[in-house]
Design an enzyme around this catalytic site. Sequence first.
Site, mmCIF file in Angstrom:
data_model
loop_
_atom_site.group_PDB
_atom_site.id
_atom_site.type_symbol
_atom_site.label_atom_id
_atom_site.label_comp_id
_atom_site.label_asym_id
_atom_site.label_seq_id
_atom_site.Cartn_x
_atom_site.Cartn_y
_atom_site.Cartn_z
ATOM 1 N N TYR A 291 -37.725 -18.647 -3.815
ATOM 2 C CA TYR A 291 -39.005 -18.998 -3.170
ATOM 3 C C TYR A 291 -39.627 -17.765 -2.525
ATOM 4 O O TYR A 291 -40.828 -17.507 -2.682
ATOM 5 C CB TYR A 291 -38.737 -20.084 -2.122
HETATM 6 N N1 LIG Z 1 -44.953 -27.055 4.057
HETATM 7 C C1 LIG Z 1 -44.907 -25.802 4.438
HETATM 8 O O1 LIG Z 1 -44.469 -25.496 5.563
HETATM 9 C C2 LIG Z 1 -45.370 -24.693 3.529
HETATM 10 C C3 LIG Z 1 -45.413 -23.419 4.062
HETATM 11 C C4 LIG Z 1 -45.856 -22.365 3.258
HETATM 12 C C5 LIG Z 1 -46.266 -22.614 1.967
HETATM 13 N N2 LIG Z 1 -46.212 -23.863 1.473
HETATM 14 C C6 LIG Z 1 -46.692 -24.049 0.099
HETATM 15 O O2 LIG Z 1 -47.714 -24.997 0.090
HETATM 16 C C7 LIG Z 1 -47.803 -25.592 -1.201
HETATM 17 C C8 LIG Z 1 -47.807 -27.090 -1.035
HETATM 18 O O3 LIG Z 1 -46.585 -27.475 -0.440
HETATM 19 P P1 LIG Z 1 -46.418 -28.774 0.455
HETATM 20 O O4 LIG Z 1 -45.782 -28.355 1.714
HETATM 21 O O5 LIG Z 1 -47.673 -29.558 0.488
HETATM 22 O O6 LIG Z 1 -45.291 -29.494 -0.411
HETATM 23 P P2 LIG Z 1 -45.132 -30.955 -0.979
HETATM 24 O O7 LIG Z 1 -45.558 -31.956 0.045
HETATM 25 O O8 LIG Z 1 -43.762 -30.960 -1.511
HETATM 26 O O9 LIG Z 1 -46.207 -31.029 -2.180
HETATM 27 C C9 LIG Z 1 -46.046 -30.236 -3.318
HETATM 28 C C10 LIG Z 1 -47.141 -30.559 -4.312
HETATM 29 O O10 LIG Z 1 -46.948 -29.703 -5.456
HETATM 30 C C11 LIG Z 1 -46.793 -30.497 -6.605
HETATM 31 N N3 LIG Z 1 -45.805 -29.950 -7.502
HETATM 32 C C12 LIG Z 1 -44.547 -29.523 -7.208
HETATM 33 N N4 LIG Z 1 -43.906 -29.155 -8.320
HETATM 34 C C13 LIG Z 1 -44.774 -29.349 -9.342
HETATM 35 C C14 LIG Z 1 -44.702 -29.182 -10.740
HETATM 36 N N5 LIG Z 1 -43.586 -28.728 -11.353
HETATM 37 N N6 LIG Z 1 -45.774 -29.505 -11.488
HETATM 38 C C15 LIG Z 1 -46.906 -29.974 -10.913
HETATM 39 N N7 LIG Z 1 -47.028 -30.162 -9.595
HETATM 40 C C16 LIG Z 1 -45.975 -29.856 -8.824
HETATM 41 C C17 LIG Z 1 -46.334 -31.851 -6.136
HETATM 42 O O11 LIG Z 1 -46.690 -32.810 -7.107
HETATM 43 P P3 LIG Z 1 -46.254 -34.374 -7.032
HETATM 44 O O12 LIG Z 1 -46.822 -34.906 -5.746
HETATM 45 O O13 LIG Z 1 -46.908 -34.970 -8.218
HETATM 46 O O14 LIG Z 1 -44.767 -34.413 -7.054
HETATM 47 C C18 LIG Z 1 -47.056 -31.998 -4.802
HETATM 48 O O15 LIG Z 1 -48.344 -32.531 -4.987
HETATM 49 C C19 LIG Z 1 -46.611 -25.047 -1.982
HETATM 50 O O16 LIG Z 1 -47.028 -23.967 -2.782
HETATM 51 C C20 LIG Z 1 -45.685 -24.565 -0.881
HETATM 52 O O17 LIG Z 1 -44.823 -23.564 -1.329
HETATM 53 C C21 LIG Z 1 -45.780 -24.917 2.222
#
Ligand SMILES: NC(=O)c1ccc[n+]([C@@H]2O[C@H](COP(=O)([O-])OP(=O)(O)OC[C@H]3O[C@@H](n4cnc5c(N)ncnc54)[C@H](OP(=O)(O)O)[C@@H]3O)[C@@H](O)[C@H]2O)c1
Length: 253
Positions: free
Chosen positions: A158
């Site tokens: 990651y």
């Molecule tokens: N949460 C944090 O603290 C944080 C911090 C820094 C960066 N981020 C980044 O923010 C972004 C969103 O994360 P989040 O926290 O909102 O996570 P999340 O709630 O787990 O949501 C992830 C989203 O990405 C989609 N996804 C994951 N794998 C996929 C795949 N193989 N093909 C198509 N879609 C896929 C999921 O689709 P489905 O819903 O259809 O499964 C979901 O809509 C990511 O890039 C993550 O690395 C998050």
Amino acid sequence: MTSMFDLSGRTAVVTGARRGIGLAMAEALAGAGADVVGVSAQLESNGSEVERRVRAAGRRFTALRADLADRAAVHRLARDITALGPVDILVNNGGTIARAPAAEHSDEMWDRVIEVNLSSQFVLSREIGRTMVERGQGKVIFTASLLSFQGGITVPGYAASKSGVAGLTRALANEWAAHGVNVNAIAPGYIATDNTQALRDDPDRAQAIVTRIPAGRWGRADDLGGATVFLASAASDYVNGIVLPVDGGWLGR
Ligand SMILES: NC(=O)c1ccc[n+]([C@@H]2O[C@H](COP(=O)([O-])OP(=O)(O)OC[C@H]3O[C@@H](n4cnc5c(N)ncnc54)[C@H](OP(=O)(O)O)[C@@H]3O)[C@@H](O)[C@H]2O)c1
């Protein structure tokens, strides 16, 4: 809202729009006037939460389902998106995480995280970005991470993927800024979504994290809305190649 943030008549593609940060980004973009094409692995063709929120803002919504871990599916996705019409805003947000110490971090974990978080985002940006360059306008926004700046703990794939996203943001910005296409990234801090559930389930990690955040709380997905609209709008027309932290002050500490 002042006109420089107005997105009326624009079309935004948001990957990972079904939940978490992408859902909040899609809602914010629709609130500023954009129609939204939502993409995710499990996105319902009708009746999704993101569709409900975008329509509640009075905007059009289109659902596309694609697995960003599948390179052929990403190429199909790019073709499907392009067939819908011009894309003004591409938000490369869909992402995944795999937690295991480096010594136990398998090839499969590494490959999947790099494919979803970095390689698929390059392919999609190249295919959609090319059409933006041809039109002389567009906004590409990546979701980076604090691990675009730091190494993290037990998430080597990651951290590598998100550091790669920061480099890709700058590389694309350097090429496309002169063509009217802004490429930037948002680095969310610790946001309460499914992505960070394991951290919040560990009382010691959860406490250590919140103690280090100057704002004194975990972020919420809707904390990312303002930065998303900014980077999608004319307000950021002279902003190129940045990674904008939205982290409650974490990186400044
Ligand atoms: N949460 C944090 O603290 C944080 C911090 C820094 C960066 N981020 C980044 O923010 C972004 C969103 O994360 P989040 O926290 O909102 O996570 P999340 O709630 O787990 O949501 C992830 C989203 O990405 C989609 N996804 C994951 N794998 C996929 C795949 N193989 N093909 C198509 N879609 C896929 C999921 O689709 P489905 O819903 O259809 O499964 C979901 O809509 C990511 O890039 C993550 O690395 C998050």
